[in-house]
Design a protein around this motif. Structure first.
Motif, short mmCIF file in Angstrom:
data_model
loop_
_atom_site.label_atom_id
_atom_site.label_comp_id
_atom_site.label_asym_id
_atom_site.label_seq_id
_atom_site.Cartn_x
_atom_site.Cartn_y
_atom_site.Cartn_z
N ARG A 77 0.84 -1.20 0.00
CA ARG A 77 0.00 0.00 0.00
C ARG A 77 0.87 1.24 0.00
NH1 ARG A 77 -4.57 -1.72 4.49
NH2 ARG A 77 -5.50 -3.41 3.28
N ARG A 78 0.75 1.99 -1.03
CA ARG A 78 1.48 3.24 -1.16
C ARG A 78 0.47 4.39 -1.18
NH1 ARG A 78 5.04 0.62 0.31
NH2 ARG A 78 6.91 -0.04 -0.78
N PRO A 79 0.83 5.55 -0.66
CA PRO A 79 -0.10 6.69 -0.68
C PRO A 79 -0.45 7.07 -2.12
CG PRO A 79 1.73 7.10 0.82
CD PRO A 79 2.07 5.85 0.05
N ASP A 80 -1.72 7.41 -2.31
CA ASP A 80 -2.19 7.83 -3.62
C ASP A 80 -1.65 9.23 -3.92
OD1 ASP A 80 -3.52 8.24 -5.95
OD2 ASP A 80 -5.53 8.25 -5.09
N PRO A 81 -0.96 9.42 -5.06
CA PRO A 81 -0.41 10.76 -5.36
C PRO A 81 -1.51 11.82 -5.45
CG PRO A 81 0.54 9.09 -6.81
CD PRO A 81 -0.56 8.43 -6.05
N GLN A 82 -2.68 11.45 -5.99
CA GLN A 82 -3.77 12.43 -6.08
C GLN A 82 -4.23 12.85 -4.68
OE1 GLN A 82 -4.86 13.82 -8.83
NE2 GLN A 82 -3.44 12.63 -10.09
N LEU A 83 -4.28 11.88 -3.78
CA LEU A 83 -4.67 12.20 -2.40
C LEU A 83 -3.65 13.10 -1.74
CD1 LEU A 83 -6.71 11.73 -0.13
CD2 LEU A 83 -5.40 9.70 0.51
N GLU A 84 -2.37 12.83 -1.98
CA GLU A 84 -1.33 13.70 -1.41
C GLU A 84 -1.45 15.13 -1.95
OE1 GLU A 84 2.34 11.75 -2.25
OE2 GLU A 84 2.25 10.51 -0.45
#
Length: 200
Positions: A77-84
């Motif tokens: 699980r990696r952070p979503d770039p759009q969410l960041e």
């Protein structure tokens, strides 16, 4: 004259019994049966313990596999770039709003300026999810610019300002709402004049 009398009769004397071959064989058979029964019982117990041990090992293997799967899921699980990016935009917006509020509070605390009360009212009545991006204060007019997520918050804000003593006798003569396709915000621009100015 002393005479000795033997009071023991021959039938009262202990007799010595000798072990016969038949008795020895019977005793050996009984011992052999006892050994076989004890051995069978211990074998049965050992088999039960072996099954319990195998069940424990299987349970431990399942737990280990579950731990490995969860570890791989967590690592995958990696952070979503759009969410960041969205979090960064919201943080930037909150930071700009905080700076604007601090600026308004500093101006409101400056009693040498005649706009302290209106600016304090503007800062006090700002609802959540509404941000002021610019304002103009004159003796007969107040112009506000800002953005919001919901257009219905603008009338709520104006009603709150109408309840402030600093805006008594003023009416809103200009009201604009615009939305751009580039961002989800609603831009608004309002202006207020005193009753005698608005009646002209």
């Amino acid at each position: 004259m002393i005479q000795q009398v033997n009071l023991y009769k021959p039938e009262f004397r202990p007799s010595q019994q000798h072990m016969t071959a038949a008795r020895v064989a019977m005793l050996a058979v009984v011992l052999l049966v006892l050994v076989l029964v004890a051995g069978g019982w211990f074998h049965y117990r050992a088999a039960g313990l072996e099954q319990s041990l195998q069940a424990e090992r299987a349970g431990n293997e399942q737990i280990q596999q579950s731990i490995e799967r969860m570890s791989s899921d967590i690592e995958g699980r990696r952070p979503d770039p759009q969410l960041e990016l969205a979090v960064a935009r919201v943080t930037d917006t909150l930071s700009r709003r905080q700076r604007l509020l601090e600026r308004v509070e500093r101006l409101a605390n400056n009693r040498s300026d005649g706009f302290a009360a209106p600016m304090a009212a503007l800062a006090r009545q700002v609802p959540q999810d509404l941000w002021l991006t610019g304002l103009t204060l004159q003796q007969d007019q107040v112009s506000l610019q800002g953005r919001t997520r919901t257009g219905s918050l603008v009338p709520v804000y104006l009603e709150r300002l109408g309840e402030e003593p600093a805006f008594t006798g003023q009416v809103f003569g200009r009201f604009e709402l615009t939305r751009s396709d580039d961002h989800p915000w609603i831009e608004f621009r309002v202006a207020t004049r005193r009753d005698q100015e608005a009646g002209r």
